[in-house]
Scaffold this active site. Sequence first.
Site, PDB file in Angstrom:
ATOM      1  N   ASN A 257       0.848  -1.205   0.000  1.00 35.58           N
ATOM      2  CA  ASN A 257       0.000   0.000   0.000  1.00 35.58           C
ATOM      3  C   ASN A 257       0.875   1.243   0.000  1.00 35.58           C
ATOM      4  OD1 ASN A 257       0.578  -0.866   2.689  1.00 35.58           O
ATOM      5  ND2 ASN A 257      -1.046   0.400   3.516  1.00 35.58           N
TER       6      ASN A 257
ATOM      7  N   GLU B  54      -2.869  -4.564  -3.145  1.00 37.13           N
ATOM      8  CA  GLU B  54      -3.339  -5.471  -4.208  1.00 37.13           C
ATOM      9  C   GLU B  54      -3.363  -4.771  -5.561  1.00 37.13           C
ATOM     10  OE1 GLU B  54      -4.637  -4.818  -1.283  1.00 37.13           O
ATOM     11  OE2 GLU B  54      -5.807  -6.474  -0.471  1.00 37.13           O
TER      12      GLU B  54
ATOM     13  N   CYS C 131     -10.141  -5.018  -0.108  1.00 35.58           N
ATOM     14  CA  CYS C 131     -11.296  -4.108  -0.080  1.00 35.58           C
ATOM     15  C   CYS C 131     -12.119  -4.308  -1.361  1.00 35.58           C
ATOM     16  CB  CYS C 131     -10.827  -2.659   0.044  1.00 35.58           C
ATOM     17  SG  CYS C 131     -10.154  -1.980  -1.476  1.00 35.58           S
TER      18      CYS C 131
HETATM   19  N1  THU Z   1      -5.232  -1.546   2.394  1.00 33.31           N
HETATM   20  C1  THU Z   1      -4.642  -2.359   1.485  1.00 33.31           C
HETATM   21  O1  THU Z   1      -3.523  -2.123   1.041  1.00 33.31           O
HETATM   22  N2  THU Z   1      -5.333  -3.441   1.066  1.00 33.31           N
HETATM   23  C2  THU Z   1      -6.573  -3.786   1.495  1.00 33.31           C
HETATM   24  O2  THU Z   1      -7.129  -4.756   1.021  1.00 33.31           O
HETATM   25  C3  THU Z   1      -7.244  -2.985   2.514  1.00 33.31           C
HETATM   26  C4  THU Z   1      -6.538  -1.767   2.963  1.00 33.31           C
HETATM   27  C5  THU Z   1      -4.484  -0.366   2.843  1.00 33.31           C
HETATM   28  C6  THU Z   1      -5.094   0.958   2.474  1.00 33.31           C
HETATM   29  C7  THU Z   1      -4.509   1.859   3.512  1.00 33.31           C
HETATM   30  O3  THU Z   1      -3.219   2.284   3.099  1.00 33.31           O
HETATM   31  C8  THU Z   1      -4.327   0.958   4.726  1.00 33.31           C
HETATM   32  O4  THU Z   1      -4.404  -0.382   4.241  1.00 33.31           O
HETATM   33  C9  THU Z   1      -5.375   1.171   5.799  1.00 33.31           C
HETATM   34  O5  THU Z   1      -6.638   1.038   5.297  1.00 33.31           O
END
Ligand code: THU
Length: 157
Positions: free
Chosen positions: A61, A74, A112
């Site tokens: 992320n 992802e 998500c």
């Molecule tokens: N996040 C992801 O990278 N993948 C997910 O499936 C859910 C959330 C990240 C987004 C944000 O940077 C952090 O996790 C907190 O939500």
Amino acid sequence: MKEKKIEIKMVEVQYDELTDRQRKLVDLARAATDRSYAPYSKFRVGAAIELDNGEIVTGSNQENAAYPSGTCAERTAAFYAHATYPDAKFKAIAIAAIGTDGCEVGDPVAPCGACRQSLLEFETLAKHDVEVILVGSEAIYILPSIKSTLPLAFSEF
Ligand code: THU
């Protein structure tokens, strides 16, 4: 009126029950959390995608001061994979996460909604199921496909 049910199948396993192939993907997803840029949420996510050309592409992320501009692990991995190897088909994805306490999440996190929809596109392009491995320190969940993470998904195809 007719009631309809959609069922999804998933298995819970421990790390030592994984195949070598799955273990490698899990290891790379875990390692990718180190490259997360998450100064705002302090929640570090890593993803590793296995392609049918033998490559494994990872992502994490990447947050931004303008919060909605940040991207999940992802989608970082998926878009990078397709931008780098446009002809390769996705085979599997593993997703790992480090919580705000600095420890790996016990229960795996699931992608998500936006990531599920984005990943589904690449499963559709692959014309076969893409295995999903959700990684936690207490359990690992394996789902047979992206579409099983997104029942009643939108698709134009
Ligand atoms: N996040 C992801 O990278 N993948 C997910 O499936 C859910 C959330 C990240 C987004 C944000 O940077 C952090 O996790 C907190 O939500």
